[in-house]
Design an enzyme around this catalytic site. Structure first.
Site, PDB file in Angstrom:
ATOM      1  N   GLU A 152      -8.331 -52.025  24.727  1.00 58.76           N
ATOM      2  CA  GLU A 152      -7.701 -52.553  25.951  1.00 58.76           C
ATOM      3  C   GLU A 152      -6.232 -52.897  25.743  1.00 58.76           C
ATOM      4  OE1 GLU A 152      -8.894 -52.714  29.188  1.00 58.76           O
ATOM      5  OE2 GLU A 152     -10.310 -51.425  28.136  1.00 58.76           O
TER       6      GLU A 152
ATOM      7  N   PRO B 163       0.989 -48.441  27.847  1.00 65.42           N
ATOM      8  CA  PRO B 163       1.282 -48.098  29.249  1.00 65.42           C
ATOM      9  C   PRO B 163       2.194 -49.122  29.925  1.00 65.42           C
ATOM     10  CG  PRO B 163      -1.102 -48.234  28.842  1.00 65.42           C
ATOM     11  CD  PRO B 163      -0.418 -48.751  27.623  1.00 65.42           C
TER      12      PRO B 163
ATOM     13  N   ARG C 109      13.439 -32.592  17.063  1.00 64.08           N
ATOM     14  CA  ARG C 109      14.194 -31.424  17.538  1.00 64.08           C
ATOM     15  C   ARG C 109      15.687 -31.728  17.732  1.00 64.08           C
ATOM     16  NH1 ARG C 109      12.449 -28.264  21.159  1.00 64.08           N
ATOM     17  NH2 ARG C 109      14.274 -28.119  22.456  1.00 64.08           N
TER      18      ARG C 109
ATOM     19  N   ASP D 215      18.884 -28.087  26.385  1.00 69.18           N
ATOM     20  CA  ASP D 215      17.581 -28.547  26.862  1.00 69.18           C
ATOM     21  C   ASP D 215      17.694 -29.214  28.232  1.00 69.18           C
ATOM     22  OD1 ASP D 215      16.047 -27.809  24.745  1.00 69.18           O
ATOM     23  OD2 ASP D 215      15.980 -29.780  23.800  1.00 69.18           O
TER      24      ASP D 215
END
Ligand code: ADE
Length: 255
Positions: free
Chosen positions: A116, A89, A154, A169
């Protein structure tokens, strides 16, 4: 392209290649996916890969040694250079520009954190880049690694059935995609925009561009600001705003 993924949950990550576009691409030999479980290099009877954080606090931290050993095994398996990406994160939020760059590389090693987090010394010494799937916390980096793999695959030449699909896209040009419609022509009292039924290619492209610009302006003004629209796009955007205002006025007028 070759992906090597360091993960405590190899079955989860391998499932990215089990369906649809990524499955077909694997069958065509467009990419290879190899998972490496750091538990193989864990310590003690339980092959532990985590320990308590220095300084105290909740949770456990993934240890340096098992992750470093997995990365060493990856390098040994194939000496071609692999860019090492950690999914956490704390990384930069993943975007199409990063995916495009990754898809141009021959190899990517993806390190999935759990618990963590990962001992900072591993990130400092072994990892080239840290990326996040977005500003929310997942139970681990696996879903983020799978997103990276899917988004890269892709873009590999031959992965998509239709040659234009990837170039059309969302985000390819820094804009959101325009709306799409299919049969029937009217559903739940809502008709397909008439421009799409004209068969007039230039008119359809103009409508699609206007809607893509308008949507991006409404939903992701940050993307539009980065794009700095030229005079033609600015005119289309004006037209979109006018149509929107007229439609809202019509709705209010009915009240
Ligand atoms: N691990 C936990 N949360 C994450 C996130 N948002 N992105 C990438 N890896 C993660």
């Amino acid at each position: 392209m070759r992906f090597d993924v360091v993960t405590l949950f190899p079955e989860l990550v391998e499932s990215v290649g089990a369906f649809g576009v990524t499955r077909r691409a694997a069958e065509q030999g467009l990419y290879e996916l190899h998972c490496w479980n750091p538990r193989r290099w864990g310590s003690g009877a339980h092959q532990a890969v985590d320990d308590r954080p220095y300084g105290g606090g909740p949770g456990m931290v993934m240890q340096y040694e098992p992750l470093a050993a997995a990365l060493a095994a990856i390098r040994e398996a194939d000496p071609g250079p692999a860019r090492v990406i950690a999914l956490t994160p704390q990384g930069r939020p993943l975007d199409q520009a990063a995916v495009r760059r990754f898809a141009g590389l021959p190899r990517l090693a993806l390190v999935c954190g759990r618990y963590e987090g990962i001992d900072e010394r591993l990130l400092e010494s072994e990892v080239d880049e840290e990326w996040s799937l977005g500003d929310y916390v997942l139970s681990g980096g696996e879903l983020a690694a799978m997103a990276v793999i899917d988004a890269c695959v892709r873009l590999l030449p031959g992965a998509l059935g239709h040659d234009d699909s990837a170039t059309q896209d969302s985000f390819t040009e820094g804009l959101l995609d325009c709306p799409h419609y299919t049969r029937p022509e009217v559903v739940a009292g809502r008709a397909v925009p008439p421009e799409l039924l004209t068969g007039h290619h230039a008119q359809i492209e103009r409508w699609r561009r206007r809607e893509a610009l308008g949507r991006t302006w409404e939903r992701r003004p940050d993307l539009l600001a980065r794009l700095a629209p030229g005079p033609e796009d600015a005119a289309l955007l004006d037209e979109y705003r006018c149509l929107r205002r007229d439609a809202a006025g019509g709705r209010n007028g009915d009240d």
